[in-house]
Enzyme design. Structure first.
Site, PDB file in Angstrom:
ATOM      1  N   CYS A 130       0.446  -1.524   0.000  1.00 47.25           N
ATOM      2  CA  CYS A 130       0.271  -0.097  -0.251  1.00 47.25           C
ATOM      3  C   CYS A 130       1.150   1.220   0.075  1.00 47.25           C
ATOM      4  CB  CYS A 130      -1.291  -0.412   1.123  1.00 47.25           C
ATOM      5  SG  CYS A 130      -1.766   1.431   1.507  1.00 47.25           S
ATOM      6  N   CYS A 133      -0.571   4.425   1.678  1.00 45.00           N
ATOM      7  CA  CYS A 133      -0.377   4.437   3.770  1.00 45.00           C
ATOM      8  C   CYS A 133       1.165   4.364   4.253  1.00 45.00           C
ATOM      9  CB  CYS A 133      -0.825   2.801   3.863  1.00 45.00           C
ATOM     10  SG  CYS A 133      -2.416   1.865   3.443  1.00 45.00           S
ATOM     11  N   ASP A 134       1.872   3.782   3.179  1.00 40.72           N
ATOM     12  CA  ASP A 134       3.571   3.619   3.731  1.00 40.72           C
ATOM     13  C   ASP A 134       4.384   4.263   2.935  1.00 40.72           C
ATOM     14  OD1 ASP A 134       2.504   1.818   5.633  1.00 40.72           O
ATOM     15  OD2 ASP A 134       2.806  -0.074   4.371  1.00 40.72           O
TER      16      ASP A 134
END
Ligand code: NAP
Length: 302
Positions: A130, A133-134
């Protein structure tokens, strides 16, 4: 006793809930993780009619709140089994059992893994599925993305604004992604294409330090990256229903535009069914169709 139990709180499942509640049915949505499904990770959806530039998170949150406001019950419990008798259907979770007249399977799909050593061990330590997200953890670092679909190219574009350089590694020399994304990727200076190639090894014990990439001629090159974002598609989340409904060879519930399965009163909506186009708009469309079919089924039964 519920009229309809919907398994999965992604766009398909939550849209089913909205349609079912508007028909005054008693609805329970069961979700194993968090609401929103795959779309929650998309920074900018941009192809959903009349909602340009909305983020996946905002879209999913609006949908979730809309379903709640209409009186949907939503519980965060993992479904482990379904039992079907002539009169009743039972949905068994890790914590409870619920009875209902009709079920909508809207479980979506999960990340496909590369299946190479250290992939699980380095998850969150350089391996990610992701980018939104990261990605922020890798500001000004070297990163790589493996994949050639819309998600991989969107990830590469997103990461190019954070990382110093992005290697986009794809196993063929043609991308599956939309042409607009391909053009954009090719126009960005800090994205380097590594085509006809696959990541075959991950280097590093505590954190990812580099990847080995093999091309179609068998040459192996080490690229020192701090992160590898794996974006090679998804696997339908139908493992728990394999004994119940008919799946195709890739694990998708066999269905068509009516969203029926082979079991009376069990419907399927979204990315976990057989279909030509898996998009947000087709997931919400399925949600509406599956709910309407479930409502018809219940009304006929009563
Ligand atoms: P996808 O379109 O299925 O693409 C998967 C990519 O990974 C393909 O390029 C495939 O290569 C490659 N791949 C598969 N298995 C591999 C393996 N074992 N090793 C190396 N490479 C592998 O999946 P996706 O990008 O996750 O997208 C999923 C769906 O969501 C698609 O329908 C997509 O259009 C949709 N989506 C839409 C939007 C949007 O509309 N804004 C955004 C994101 C996603 P090959 O090409 O060689 O098969």
């Amino acid at each position: 006793m519920y009229d309809i139990i919907i398994i999965g709180a992604g766009p398909a499942g939550l849209t089913s809930a909205i349609f079912a509640r508007r028909a005054d049915k008693k609805v329970l949505v069961l979700e194993a993780l968090t609401y929103g499904g795959q779309i929650i990770n998309t920074p900018d959806i941009d192809n959903y009619p009349a909602a340009p530039h909305i983020s996946g998170y905002d879209f999913a949150t609006n949908l979730y709140n809309q379903a709640l406001e209409l009186g949907t019950e939503i519980k965060f419990e993992k479904v482990i089994d379904i039992e079907v008798t002539e009169s009743i259907k039972k949905v068994i979770t890790s914590e409870n059992q619920y009875e209902c007249h009709s079920i909508i399977l809207a479980t979506g799909a999960d990340n496909r893994k590369l299946g190479i050593p250290m992939e699980d061990e380095l998850l969150g330590k350089g391996i990610s599925y992701c980018a939104t997200c990261d990605g922020a953890f890798y500001k000004d670092k070297l990163v790589a993305v493996q994949g050639g679909g819309n998600v991989a190219l969107e990830d590469a574009i997103y990461l190019s604004n954070l990382a110093s350089k992005v290697y986009l590694i794809h196993r063929r020399n043609q991308f599956r992604a939309d042409e607009t994304l391909v053009k954009k990727v090719k126009s960005i200076g800090n994205i380097t294409l590594v085509l006809d190639s696959n990541v075959i090894a991950l280097n590093g014990n505590d954190y990812l330090e580099g990847i080995d990439v093999k091309d179609k001629d068998g040459n192996v090159t080490r690229i020192d990256v701090s992160a590898l974002f794996v974006a090679i598609g998804r696997i339908p989340e139908n493992q728990n229903f394999a004994k119940l409904v008919n799946l195709n060879e890739f694990g998708y519930v066999i269905s068509d535009e009516t969203c029926h399965t082979n079991i009376d009163g069990i419907f399927v909506a979204g990315d976990n069914r057989t279909k030509k186009l898996r998009q947000l708009v087709t997931a919400t469309s399925d949600g509406a169709v599956a709910a309407t079919e479930a409502i018809k089924y219940i009304n006929n039964k009563k």
